[in-house]
Write an enzyme that holds these catalytic residues in place. Structure first.
Site, mmCIF file in Angstrom:
data_model
loop_
_atom_site.group_PDB
_atom_site.id
_atom_site.type_symbol
_atom_site.label_atom_id
_atom_site.label_comp_id
_atom_site.label_asym_id
_atom_site.label_seq_id
_atom_site.Cartn_x
_atom_site.Cartn_y
_atom_site.Cartn_z
ATOM 1 C CB SER A 128 21.943 -2.770 4.909
ATOM 2 O OG SER A 128 20.984 -1.744 4.914
ATOM 3 C CD GLU A 162 24.430 -3.430 1.239
ATOM 4 O OE1 GLU A 162 23.246 -3.824 1.265
ATOM 5 O OE2 GLU A 162 24.749 -2.234 1.204
ATOM 6 N NE ARG A 174 23.141 -1.677 -1.954
ATOM 7 C CZ ARG A 174 22.317 -0.881 -2.654
ATOM 8 N NH1 ARG A 174 22.451 -0.752 -3.974
ATOM 9 N NH2 ARG A 174 21.391 -0.170 -2.052
HETATM 10 C C1 LIG Z 1 25.022 4.561 8.154
HETATM 11 C C2 LIG Z 1 25.286 3.877 6.836
HETATM 12 C C3 LIG Z 1 24.324 3.942 5.851
HETATM 13 C C4 LIG Z 1 24.551 3.318 4.596
HETATM 14 N N1 LIG Z 1 23.598 3.423 3.644
HETATM 15 C C5 LIG Z 1 23.810 2.878 2.429
HETATM 16 C C6 LIG Z 1 22.839 3.007 1.386
HETATM 17 O O1 LIG Z 1 21.789 3.645 1.538
HETATM 18 N N2 LIG Z 1 23.099 2.430 0.196
HETATM 19 C C7 LIG Z 1 24.259 1.745 -0.036
HETATM 20 O O2 LIG Z 1 24.448 1.257 -1.159
HETATM 21 N N3 LIG Z 1 25.196 1.603 0.931
HETATM 22 C C8 LIG Z 1 25.005 2.144 2.145
HETATM 23 N N4 LIG Z 1 25.948 1.998 3.135
HETATM 24 C C9 LIG Z 1 27.152 1.168 2.881
HETATM 25 C C10 LIG Z 1 28.365 1.970 2.351
HETATM 26 O O3 LIG Z 1 28.299 3.320 2.765
HETATM 27 C C11 LIG Z 1 28.435 1.918 0.821
HETATM 28 O O4 LIG Z 1 28.595 0.606 0.362
HETATM 29 C C12 LIG Z 1 29.621 2.785 0.315
HETATM 30 O O5 LIG Z 1 29.444 3.055 -1.037
HETATM 31 C C13 LIG Z 1 30.975 2.130 0.540
HETATM 32 O O6 LIG Z 1 31.966 3.085 0.230
HETATM 33 P P1 LIG Z 1 33.348 3.112 1.032
HETATM 34 O O7 LIG Z 1 34.228 4.125 0.410
HETATM 35 O O8 LIG Z 1 33.109 3.301 2.488
HETATM 36 O O9 LIG Z 1 33.877 1.644 0.741
HETATM 37 P P2 LIG Z 1 34.667 0.674 1.744
HETATM 38 O O10 LIG Z 1 33.775 0.246 2.844
HETATM 39 O O11 LIG Z 1 35.974 1.281 2.121
HETATM 40 O O12 LIG Z 1 34.932 -0.575 0.788
HETATM 41 C C14 LIG Z 1 33.857 -1.377 0.359
HETATM 42 C C15 LIG Z 1 34.387 -2.354 -0.695
HETATM 43 O O13 LIG Z 1 34.778 -1.608 -1.839
HETATM 44 C C16 LIG Z 1 36.148 -1.865 -2.170
HETATM 45 N N5 LIG Z 1 36.696 -0.597 -2.676
HETATM 46 C C17 LIG Z 1 36.578 0.623 -2.088
HETATM 47 N N6 LIG Z 1 37.145 1.553 -2.870
HETATM 48 C C18 LIG Z 1 37.637 0.909 -3.960
HETATM 49 C C19 LIG Z 1 38.346 1.336 -5.123
HETATM 50 N N7 LIG Z 1 38.654 2.614 -5.345
HETATM 51 N N8 LIG Z 1 38.688 0.394 -6.033
HETATM 52 C C20 LIG Z 1 38.376 -0.915 -5.844
HETATM 53 N N9 LIG Z 1 37.731 -1.372 -4.756
HETATM 54 C C21 LIG Z 1 37.361 -0.460 -3.838
HETATM 55 C C22 LIG Z 1 36.791 -2.338 -0.877
HETATM 56 O O14 LIG Z 1 37.893 -3.184 -1.111
HETATM 57 C C23 LIG Z 1 35.642 -3.104 -0.227
HETATM 58 O O15 LIG Z 1 35.604 -4.416 -0.722
HETATM 59 C C24 LIG Z 1 25.760 2.620 4.378
HETATM 60 C C25 LIG Z 1 26.726 2.563 5.381
HETATM 61 C C26 LIG Z 1 26.496 3.197 6.598
HETATM 62 C C27 LIG Z 1 27.568 3.153 7.656
#
Ligand SMILES: Cc1cc2nc3c(=O)[nH]c(=O)nc-3n(C[C@H](O)[C@H](O)[C@H](O)COP(=O)(O)OP(=O)(O)OC[C@H]3O[C@@H](n4cnc5c(N)ncnc54)[C@H](O)[C@@H]3O)c2cc1C
Length: 316
Positions: A224, A299, A174
């Protein structure tokens, strides 16, 4: 909102809105208005949005699908750059795939499976965009996206586009180098491997089935809340189990509740506020510290109204 910024955004041709409710841009469905929200459709547009923010002294924050973010009820006094479906192409070349940051991770995983490419089965249920996955080095089942990365294209703090090799990205659990930088992830190339499409499809179905049975997907949540810690794991187990054993399932502040189904999830039972989530996280961390001596790290990330964004526990 200042007219200079609005004028520059209008002239730039960027797709933007003022006062967009951030609760519509994150999975917890919490968050007040963003002064400016821009949805670019190319690397040049992303650079243009960043330049306008930089030159006008406006804080800016890039988001993907908001599946790992808590926004504040007060919103965000700056520019949110949402990288989503407008910037989400994927190009396949043999066992390699290049994807833009806005691509929905499950769609990327499925597109790879359809071509008989194995390596992304673990990510098929992660509800975020590819840029967020790279930033978080997300994954499941002891795999992380960083394991397959050949290179990542980024826009640095000076507006320069650069290509970073996978081993320069400092990927670990992570964690990625991007978390400590003011860079924007534009896209990345992955190296996958050829396998039987039917076998890959079955593996994905089983990943999805397991997640459906474990996670409280019927309520808004952010996955999480607390990250794994090797030492805590060795002594007491994963955070969800530790919180469960502490009897904290069902603990509630306002409309935020520690899920009764999976204790590492906090669900929004309807109208939860960012202060509800903060208070609940405080209660859980205090109880776990008293019982185990371990300080839980989040996280989940938090964007403060004044423009900062980091791991939520760093704001407690
Ligand atoms: C039901 C559920 C289940 C999940 N299961 C998992 C799992 O199994 N494993 C896991 O790892 N995660 C999991 N997650 C967490 C999440 O889905 C992941 O961390 C996901 O990859 C985040 O992507 P996002 O586009 O939603 O990022 P966001 O939530 O929009 O952003 C997260 C961070 O990334 C930064 N960011 C986003 N895009 C960029 C970019 N292009 N350039 C620079 N910075 C950027 C943002 O500024 C922020 O700090 C889960 C979430 C939910 C709701």
């Amino acid at each position: 909102m200042t007219s200079e910024i609005a004028e520059r955004l209008d002239k730039s041709g960027l797709h933007w809105t003022a006062g967009a409710p951030l609760k519509n841009y994150c999975h917890w469905q919490i968050g007040g208005p963003a002064d400016y929200l821009v949805e670019p459709c190319s690397a040049d547009e992303i650079a243009m949005a960043r330049a306008i923010a930089r030159e006008t002294g406006l804080p800016s924050l890039v988001i993907g699908h908001g599946s790992n973010m808590l926004f504040d009820d007060q919103g965000y006094r700056g520019m949110i750059i949402k990288i989503g479906s407008r910037f989400s192409a994927a190009r396949f070349d043999g066992e390699n795939v290049y994807a833009e940051a806005g691509l929905w991770t499950p769609s990327l995983a499925r597109a790879c499976a359809a071509r008989g490419l194995t390596g992304l089965e673990h990510a098929v249920g992660i509800p975020g965009n590819f840029g967020g996955l790279l930033f978080m080095n997300g994954g499941s089942m002891r795999q992380n996206i960083g394991d397959t990365v050949m290179f990542v294209d980024i826009l640095d703090e000076n507006g320069q586009m650069r290509r970073m090799a996978g081993d320069e990205c400092d990927f670990s659990y992570r964690h990625s180098i991007f978390q400590g930088k003011n860079w924007i992830v534009l896209g990345a190339q992955l190296k996958l491997a050829q396998d039987d499409p039917e076998k890959i499809r079955r593996a994905m179905l089983s990943v999805l089935e397991e997640r459906r049975s474990k996670f409280p997907l019927e309520y808004p949540n952010c996955g999480s809340v607390f990250s794994n810690d090797e030492q805590l794991y060795a002594q007491y187990g994963p955070p969800g189990m530790v919180i469960d054993k502490a009897g904290l399932k069902g603990t509630r502040v306002g409309a935020a509740e520690v899920s009764r189904r999976h204790a590492n999830f906090i669900i929004n039972c309807g109208g939860a506020t960012s202060s509800d989530v903060f208070e609940l996280i405080r209660i859980v961390r205090k109880e776990i510290l008293e019982r185990t001596g371990f300080v839980l790290k989040c996280e989940v990330r938090y964007a403060s109204p004044d423009g900062r964004c980091d791991r939520l526990d760093l704001f407690l």
